[in-house]
Design an enzyme around this catalytic site. Sequence first.
Site, PDB file in Angstrom:
ATOM      1  N   ASP A  63       0.848  -1.187   0.000  1.00 30.40           N
ATOM      2  CA  ASP A  63       0.000   0.000   0.000  1.00 30.40           C
ATOM      3  C   ASP A  63       0.894   1.251   0.000  1.00 30.40           C
ATOM      4  OD1 ASP A  63      -3.207   0.549   0.979  1.00 30.40           O
ATOM      5  OD2 ASP A  63      -1.785   2.221   1.111  1.00 30.40           O
ATOM      6  N   HIS A 105      -7.129  -5.748   2.022  1.00 29.06           N
ATOM      7  CA  HIS A 105      -5.981  -5.220   2.770  1.00 29.06           C
ATOM      8  C   HIS A 105      -5.406  -6.352   3.621  1.00 29.06           C
ATOM      9  CE1 HIS A 105      -6.803  -0.757   2.360  1.00 29.06           C
ATOM     10  NE2 HIS A 105      -8.021  -1.216   2.106  1.00 29.06           N
ATOM     11  N   GLY A 155     -15.192   3.368   3.932  1.00 31.02           N
ATOM     12  CA  GLY A 155     -13.806   3.771   3.712  1.00 31.02           C
ATOM     13  C   GLY A 155     -13.226   3.346   2.380  1.00 31.02           C
ATOM     14  N   GLN A 156     -14.041   2.742   1.492  1.00 24.77           N
ATOM     15  CA  GLN A 156     -13.483   2.356   0.197  1.00 24.77           C
ATOM     16  C   GLN A 156     -13.205   3.612  -0.630  1.00 24.77           C
ATOM     17  OE1 GLN A 156     -15.775  -0.439  -2.173  1.00 24.77           O
ATOM     18  NE2 GLN A 156     -14.136  -0.659  -3.688  1.00 24.77           N
ATOM     19  N   SER A 157     -11.979   3.729  -1.113  1.00 25.83           N
ATOM     20  CA  SER A 157     -11.599   4.900  -1.913  1.00 25.83           C
ATOM     21  C   SER A 157     -11.155   4.516  -3.317  1.00 25.83           C
ATOM     22  CB  SER A 157     -10.482   5.679  -1.207  1.00 25.83           C
ATOM     23  OG  SER A 157      -9.337   4.867  -1.044  1.00 25.83           O
ATOM     24  N   HIS A 164     -10.471  -5.043  -3.384  1.00 29.38           N
ATOM     25  CA  HIS A 164      -9.138  -5.364  -2.862  1.00 29.38           C
ATOM     26  C   HIS A 164      -9.224  -5.804  -1.419  1.00 29.38           C
ATOM     27  CE1 HIS A 164      -9.945  -1.036  -2.457  1.00 29.38           C
ATOM     28  NE2 HIS A 164      -9.301  -1.102  -1.296  1.00 29.38           N
TER      29      HIS A 164
HETATM   30  P1  AMP Z   1      -9.604   1.582   0.331  1.00 30.11           P
HETATM   31  O1  AMP Z   1      -9.627   2.918   1.013  1.00 30.11           O
HETATM   32  O2  AMP Z   1     -10.078   0.440   1.168  1.00 30.11           O
HETATM   33  O3  AMP Z   1     -10.309   1.664  -1.019  1.00 30.11           O
HETATM   34  O4  AMP Z   1      -8.098   1.264   0.039  1.00 30.11           O
HETATM   35  C1  AMP Z   1      -7.406   1.802  -1.053  1.00 30.11           C
HETATM   36  C2  AMP Z   1      -5.948   1.763  -0.704  1.00 30.11           C
HETATM   37  O5  AMP Z   1      -5.224   1.915  -1.904  1.00 30.11           O
HETATM   38  C3  AMP Z   1      -5.496   2.873   0.239  1.00 30.11           C
HETATM   39  O6  AMP Z   1      -4.970   2.286   1.422  1.00 30.11           O
HETATM   40  C4  AMP Z   1      -4.437   3.617  -0.562  1.00 30.11           C
HETATM   41  O7  AMP Z   1      -3.361   4.017   0.227  1.00 30.11           O
HETATM   42  C5  AMP Z   1      -4.029   2.585  -1.596  1.00 30.11           C
HETATM   43  N1  AMP Z   1      -3.533   3.113  -2.843  1.00 30.11           N
HETATM   44  C6  AMP Z   1      -4.112   4.039  -3.639  1.00 30.11           C
HETATM   45  N2  AMP Z   1      -3.365   4.232  -4.740  1.00 30.11           N
HETATM   46  C7  AMP Z   1      -2.296   3.391  -4.647  1.00 30.11           C
HETATM   47  C8  AMP Z   1      -1.172   3.125  -5.472  1.00 30.11           C
HETATM   48  N3  AMP Z   1      -0.979   3.756  -6.625  1.00 30.11           N
HETATM   49  N4  AMP Z   1      -0.268   2.197  -5.041  1.00 30.11           N
HETATM   50  C9  AMP Z   1      -0.453   1.557  -3.866  1.00 30.11           C
HETATM   51  N5  AMP Z   1      -1.498   1.770  -3.059  1.00 30.11           N
HETATM   52  C10 AMP Z   1      -2.415   2.680  -3.427  1.00 30.11           C
END
Ligand code: AMP
Length: 114
Positions: free
Chosen positions: A30, A102, A93-95, A100
């Site tokens: 991450d 974690h 919290g999904q962004s 995916h």
């Molecule tokens: P979520 O908030 O559960 O959708 O998790 C998305 C995760 O993706 C977050 O923890 C971000 O830090 C991670 N993330 C976003 N862009 C990248 C990237 N280019 N490389 C690695 N991790 C990323």
Amino acid sequence: MKDCVFCRIVGGEIPAKRVFEDDATVAFRDANPVAPAHALVIPRAHIATLDEVQDSDRELLGRLLLSARAVAAELGLSSTGYRLVINTHAGAGQSVFHVHVHVLGGRPLGWPPG
Ligand code: AMP
């Protein structure tokens, strides 16, 4: 999907620190870790959220978990413990809208989570 950051990682267009991959899944560190060990396991195929996963993706879900276990072992977490998290929808919290898992570890993980 063209404008999906995780699809672009799968395609090699965006760099990532890969820790595991097989024919169905890719795992990488991450970019903004919230624990000393923090990796993401994704399917190669684009699926936006867990709610878009179909019954026909049953095997893929199993593959994601097995890859997450392999990642935990690779990161040295098998004996100390680790947590798997799938944030689903923005309210949880999904962004990034490419499903995916974690993989978190390397520090005590409180319960209940925040
Ligand atoms: P979520 O908030 O559960 O959708 O998790 C998305 C995760 O993706 C977050 O923890 C971000 O830090 C991670 N993330 C976003 N862009 C990248 C990237 N280019 N490389 C690695 N991790 C990323």
